[in-house]
Every structure is written in structure tokens, then in C-alpha cells.
Design a protein around this motif. Structure first.
Motif, short mmCIF file in Angstrom:
data_model
loop_
_atom_site.label_atom_id
_atom_site.label_comp_id
_atom_site.label_asym_id
_atom_site.label_seq_id
_atom_site.Cartn_x
_atom_site.Cartn_y
_atom_site.Cartn_z
N LYS A 339 0.82 -1.21 0.00
CA LYS A 339 0.00 0.00 0.00
C LYS A 339 0.86 1.25 0.00
O LYS A 339 0.60 2.21 -0.76
N MET A 342 2.65 1.64 -3.46
CA MET A 342 1.75 2.09 -4.52
C MET A 342 1.33 3.54 -4.30
O MET A 342 1.11 4.29 -5.26
N LYS A 343 1.25 3.95 -3.04
CA LYS A 343 0.95 5.35 -2.74
C LYS A 343 2.05 6.26 -3.27
O LYS A 343 1.78 7.33 -3.83
N GLU A 344 3.31 5.83 -3.12
CA GLU A 344 4.41 6.64 -3.65
C GLU A 344 4.43 6.62 -5.17
O GLU A 344 4.74 7.63 -5.81
N ILE A 345 4.09 5.48 -5.76
CA ILE A 345 3.99 5.42 -7.22
C ILE A 345 2.98 6.46 -7.71
O ILE A 345 3.23 7.17 -8.69
N ASP A 346 1.85 6.56 -7.01
CA ASP A 346 0.83 7.54 -7.39
C ASP A 346 1.37 8.97 -7.29
O ASP A 346 0.97 9.85 -8.06
N ALA A 347 2.27 9.20 -6.33
CA ALA A 347 2.88 10.52 -6.20
C ALA A 347 3.89 10.78 -7.32
O ALA A 347 3.96 11.88 -7.87
N VAL A 349 3.93 9.60 -10.40
CA VAL A 349 3.33 9.84 -11.72
C VAL A 349 2.77 11.25 -11.84
O VAL A 349 2.47 11.71 -12.96
N GLN A 350 2.62 11.96 -10.71
CA GLN A 350 2.15 13.34 -10.73
C GLN A 350 3.28 14.35 -10.80
O GLN A 350 3.04 15.56 -10.89
N HIS A 413 -0.06 -0.46 -13.52
CA HIS A 413 -0.53 0.88 -13.16
C HIS A 413 -0.85 1.64 -14.45
O HIS A 413 -0.06 1.65 -15.39
N LYS A 415 -0.68 4.60 -15.41
CA LYS A 415 0.20 5.69 -15.84
C LYS A 415 1.66 5.29 -15.89
O LYS A 415 2.55 6.13 -16.06
#
Length: 632
Positions: A339, A342-347, A349-350, A413, A415
Motif C-alpha cells: 500500500k 503504490m501510494k508513492e507510485i501515485d505521487a 506519476v504526478q 498501473h 500511468k
């Protein structure tokens, strides 16, 4: 995409402190690196952790130590302490090559400038602060402090140095990854304790003052030979190292005591490995993941290298003789939850300029994620500095399934176009066959997933040498395993129609390596089609096994004498074999091979272009085996 304000970074100037409405700071951190608010950079991690504890924190990156010292004065005195770190590297390794030449750039400095931190950064910063603010405690941490916490060999001075605590006059040293000891330090100070009372916090070290002289001798204390004894007798320094390395990598370690100049340096045992929730908390802190805006028009090479990467665990149980990781992060693996990753991955990609490609999804060794002992009670008693040398421990869980799940989730993912693995791969663990068939199946699937989906065209691996004798000293597996992995790598590439390369790393002049070993390395790798690129001459780093062998001449675990190339001429004689294909080295290499009476190697390295590339002197492996047996 999030729009950041200046106050999203920890303050670095009085103006930025004022913007937050603060009239007083609790902690001021001084760092030898540029301020990059990213979990890969220690000062940012410590700053964010202190902030999460409710403290008012500022960072002064790369202060000017040459002028009127205004950078050290501009924020005044903190309420609790100054924190000092040399940065993400030992400052001497950062500044100098293996030949003791000044490096032309510093990756942790804007535009790579090489003059933004002093030699022995920790000592310089601490002494300046003690001169200006003698009453303010200093908490010293970072890699430079970790590697120099006991009597250690300094390659650049070519002599032993006592613990860095003596030269910095720091009140307390935190070694290793500092979150857990730092939290305890802060809580203790908030409860009204003074630094002089912080004598039993795990993973800290201090010089016993007069006021502490009545404190103790614990039953399981281990007394090292004093600094003065080590200066007189290299064998005693070697014996000390074995104790320090073992105790630094044990779950239930003893306290270490070493005298120097009539004072005692106390090193408390380390904390247990961070739990999943603890390491998640550290990585989930509100980093911007970007350099401070003051660097907006500059390039920081280290940041460019890692800005689209994600670290998924800490620690490495390889225990390689030349590596400093075990002295700092330790051998036990602390892994993040899926978790949190994946939270850092979401960061990521932004982030600005992200194009869909992760540069790395790894750790100190990429494929050690979630691996630990099957029976932790066995681990609690273990003194082995490596879980994979001389063989892979039967109690080690080498299951690649959790990591395989991470790779596939990141690959899917929406993105992410491609997630590369830039960290080092332990191919010996991928080839290892456990008693559990599920573990073996996961290893095979991981290998396939890695090669098919996570290689950027060139996969870097680190066999380091070809000689079994040298590899044993390095605590690395036999070169035979490299052949096995290359065979699997080539098979998977052929099946998928891929044209990818293996890029091997090698080291010259490592303890126990001779000119003949290097000549045979050249002969062994030539038929494989390699013109070696990723190469280095051994650089003795404080607090590694190889460095202790280099300095003392003894192997700390066997106390047997070990040959090491020490002079410039001896080192060049080994290093030249990396470049056998370069005409300017040919005549000297031929002279060396004639001296060694190895005409067979001369023929192989300089045979006609029409000769078979797969040709190998028949006695190459036989000769090596014979020498290894004689030298054991």
C-alpha cells in the motif's frame, strides 16, 4: 499536478522561518548535501520525522565554512539541539578517487560543483558550531558518522583514526538509519532529560564524560582493544573489526566499549529492524519529492538519477566485504507495505516531467524485498555477517513471490509505461533452489518477469571478479553462477525476441586479488564478448571487511595474512587488464604476462581476429583451482 508553496519545504532561511510565523526553532539541521525533500535523502527524512513529532525544524544545506560563518549563525540557537550530517556519502569518498585524486564533480551539489563541502564535513561543521554555541548540544548522524563510530582506518591519511566523536565533540552519535533512535532522543528531551543522561538509547554512541563515570558496566559489555593498542598492533585492529561487524548485525547485540585518550567511547547495540508500519510511516511523510525552490535553475545530478525511482526496502544481507551497507543499514531487511509503495507510485506519476518510466523499483539489493529468517529465534542467535555467504542460509526465506506481486502491480498501473530495475540484482538467490517448490517456482517467474519487462536494454549485475579465491574474500558467489544466469538471460531474451545486454561490474586490486587473477579475469571475460565498462579500483572505505584486510594485512575472521595491492604501481598493474583491448595497454600487458609465464593468456587476449571468440586456454580453470588450493 499539485502546486507547491515555499512553505511546503522545511525552512532554510530566516525569511522562510518568518513565513511560518515561528519565533523559535527546536532543531536546526546542517547537511553537506543540497536540500532535496525526498525520502532518498537523509536530511529530508530526519527533518520530516521531527516535524511529524510537532517540532519546529529548519535545514541549512551546504553552509559556507570559509567566510565569516554567517550560515552557521543566521538562524540562531535551537531550543533542543543542532543536527549534523555530512550527507549521503562519506565526504572523503565523495571528494576523492581510489587514486586519491580530487573528483571533478559532486552529485549531491547543484550543477555538480565539487567545492561546496569541506573534507571531513562532520568534523568541520561540528567544530564550528561548538565554537559559536558551546552550550548547544550536537546530535551527529549520517553515513560518515556511522562508518567512523569506532577506531577506523582512513585511506586518505593512511592511518587509524579514533571514533569521530572525539574529533567532532558531538554530544551523541546516531548510527544507521536514524528514525527509531531519533524519536527516543526527542521524547527523552521532551521529558526533561539532558543529553548527558541519554546513555542507554539503542543505536547511539557517546564519549563518557566525568558526570557519567559512575554509569556502569553491563554484564554483556564487550571491551574492544583501545585505540592506542590498535595503533601499535594491527592484529588487534583486525580482531576489533570482527566484533564490531558481528555486533552491528545481530538482533540481540551487546554494548561495545572502546578507550581512547583515557576516555571511553560507548556504542549501544542497534534497534531491532523497523516494522512494516514503522518504515511505512517514514516513507509516507509529506515530502514534496523535489529540490528546494532555491535550486530552480540548477541541476542536482543525484536527484536527476533518482527522482523517478521508488525504494521499497532497506538493509542487505549480502555482507559483501567491500560494501558499507551492513555498517549503516544492517543485514536485516525492513520492507514497506504494498500500500505504501503504490501510494508513492501515485505521487511519482504526478511529478513534473514524468513520462511514464520509473528508473528504479528497488533497494540496496533489488530482490531482497520481504525476505527474512523462517525461524526468527535462529536469527536472534546468529552472528553470520552474511546470510548468503559462504552459502545461502537454510533458514533464509528466499521467496520472490511478494516482490513479483509488486512488480506486476506497478507494471499494470495505468500511468506506468515501464518500471525498470536499476538496483543491483542478486542472481545467486534467483538461481538458488530451496526445499519448497513454491519458492523455486516464484524465483523462476521473477527471473522471467524481470528480464522480459523490467530491463532498459542493459541489465547491470555485479559478479565483481572471476577468481573463486578473490570472490570468497569478497563474500560473493562463484563466477560459475554468472554463467548460469547468463544462460538463462540469453534463453529468455531469445524466446521473447529481445536484444538485451548484461553489463557486469568488476573490481581490481581487491584484497587477495593478484596480477594473475586479473589476467585470468580478462581471459575469462573476453570470450563472453565483454569490453568491460562498469569497473573500479578498490577504494578502502571505513568500517568494511576489505578495508580492514587492506590496512592490517590480516583477515579478521581467520587472522591469516592476505595479499593486497597497495602501491600505485601494483594497482595499475591490475587495473590495466580491464583494458586488454586498448592498444596503448598491449605492450605492458604482454610484459606482465611474460613475467607471469602465462603465454597461454597472451595468446588468448591478443590472438588474431580470425580466431574463435569462444576459444579458451585449456588450463585456465585448472591453474586457478591449483593456486586456490595452495593459498588456503
Amino acid at each position: 499536478m499539485k502546486q507547491y508553496q515555499l512553505t511546503d519545504w522545511l525552512p532554510t532561511t530566516q525569511k522562510e522561518v518568518d513565513l511560518r510565523g515561528w519565533s523559535e526553532l527546536d532543531v536546526i539541521l546542517f547537511s553537506g548535501d543540497a536540500y532535496i525533500d525526498h525520502p532518498a535523502f537523509g536530511a529530508a527524512v530526519i527533518g520530516r520525522l521531527l516535524e511529524s513529532m510537532g517540532l519546529k525544524v529548519a535545514i541549512i544545506p551546504q553552509p559556507n565554512w570559509r567566510d565569516d560563518l554567517r550560515d552557521f549563525k543566521k538562524l540562531g540557537k535551537p531550543k533542543l539541539f543542532f543536527g549534523v550530517t555530512a550527507g549521503a556519502m562519506d565526504s572523503m569518498i565523495n571528494h576523492y578517487t581510489a587514486n586519491k585524486r580530487l573528483r571533478s564533480n559532486d552529485a549531491y551539489t547543484p550543477d555538480g560543483r565539487n567545492d561546496m563541502r569541506p573534507d571531513r564535513t562532520s568534523v568541520v561543521y561540528c567544530n564550528i558550531l561548538k565554537d559559536i554555541y558551546p552550550e548547544v548540544p550536537i546530535l551527529l548522524g549520517g553515513i560518515e558518522a556511522s562508518l567512523r563510530r569506532v577506531t577506523h582506518y582512513d585511506y586518505w591519511d593512511d592511518k587509524l583514526h579514533r571514533s569521530i566523536l572525539f574529533d567532532t565533540k558531538a554530544d551523541l552519535l546516531v548510527y544507521g538509519m536514524g528514525e527509531k533512535p531519533l524519536e527516543t532522543v526527542v521524547r527523552s528531551l521532551q521529558q526533561g532529560k539532558q543529553f548527558s543522561e541519554l546513555v542507554d538509547i539503542p543505536q547511539t554512541s557517546y564519549v563518557q564524560k566525568e558526570a557519567q563515570s559512575t554509569v556502569y558496566k553491563l554484564e554483556n559489555d564487550i571491551a574492544l582493544f583501545s585505540h592506542e593498542e590498535c595503533l601499535k598492533d594491527k592484529l588487534k585492529q583486525a580482531k576489533n573489526f570482527k566484533i564490531v561487524e558481528q555486533q552491528s548485525n545481530m538482533m540481540q547485540a551487546s554494548r561495545i566499549v572502546q578507550e581512547a585518550d583515557g576516555q571511553k567511547c560507548i556504542i549501544n547495540p542497534p534497534y531491532p529492524p523497523m516494522t512494516e508500519s514503522e518504515i511505512d510511516h517514514s516513507f509516507d511523510l509529506p515530502y514534496t519529492r523535489l529540490p528546494h525552490p532555491k535550486y530552480s535553475k540548477k541541476t542536482i545530478p543525484a536527484f536527476e538519477m533518482i527522482k523517478f525511482s521508488v525504494n521499497i526496502h532497506r538493509g542487505c544481507f549480502g555482507g559483501c566485504a567491500f560494501c558499507t551497507i551492513s555498517a549503516h543499514q544492517g543485514k536485516f531487511i525492513a520492507s514497506r507495505s504494498k500500500k505504501s509503495i503504490m501510494k508513492e507510485i501515485d505521487a511519482v506519476v504526478q511529478m513534473p516531467d514524468f513520462k511514464g518510466y520509473l528508473s528504479d523499483l528497488g533497494g540496496p539489493s533489488a530482490n531482497m524485498y520481504a525476505m527474512k529468517g523462517l525461524d526468527e529465534e535462529i536469527c536472534k542467535k546468529c552472528k553470520r555477517p552474511s546470510c548468503v555467504h559462504p552459502n545461502i542460509c537454510k533458514n533464509l526465506n528466499t521467496n520472490h513471490a511478494p516482490l513479483l506481486d509488486i512488480y506486476r502491480s506497478v507494471r499494470n498501473h495505468p500511468k506506468i509505461k515501464k518500471a525498470f530495475i536499476g538496483s543491483g540484482i542478486r542472481y545467486d538467490m534467483m538461481l538458488h533452489r530451496a526445499d519448497d517448490n513454491k519458492v523455486n517456482k516464484a524465483a523462476a517467474e521473477y527471473t522471467k518477469e524481470l528480464i522480459e519487462n523490467h530491463v532498459s536494454g542493459r541489465l547491470k549485475i555485479a559478479p565483481e571478479h572471476t577468481s573463486d579465491k578473490v570472490l570468497y574474500t569478497m563474500r560473493k558467489p562463484s563466477f560459475k553462477l554468472f554463467y548460469q544466469f547468463k544462460q538463462e538471460f540469453d534463453r529468455i531474451n531469445k524466446n521473447k525476441g529481445l536484444n538485451q545486454q548484461l553489463i557486469p561490474y568488476f573490481i581490481s586490486s581487491h584484497p587477495s586479488s593478484t596480477e594473475l587473477d586479473m589476467a585470468e579475469l580478462a581471459a575469462e571475460t573476453k570470450p563472453l564478448g565483454f569490453k568491460l565498462e562498469q569497473i573500479q579500483d578498490f577504494t578502502p572505505s571505513p568500517m568494511t571487511l576489505a578495508t580492514e584486510i587492506y590496512y592490517t594485512g590480516f583477515h579478521p575472521y581467520t587472522l591469516e595474512k592476505v595479499y593486497t595491492a597497495r602501491t600505485k604501481e601494483q594497482k595499475l598493474a591490475q587495473h590495466q587488464f580491464f583494458f586488454w583491448y586498448d592498444p596503448k595497454y598491449k605492450s605492458q600487458i604482454i610484459k606482465t604476462l611474460d613475467k607471469l609465464k602465462r603465454g597461454d593468456l597472451k595468446d588468448l587476449l591478443f590472438m588474431s581476429k580470425n580466431a574463435s571468440r569462444s576459444e579458451k586456454p585449456a588450463n585456465l580453470n585448472t591453474n586457478r583451482k591449483g593456486r586456490n588450493n595452495r593459498r588456503k
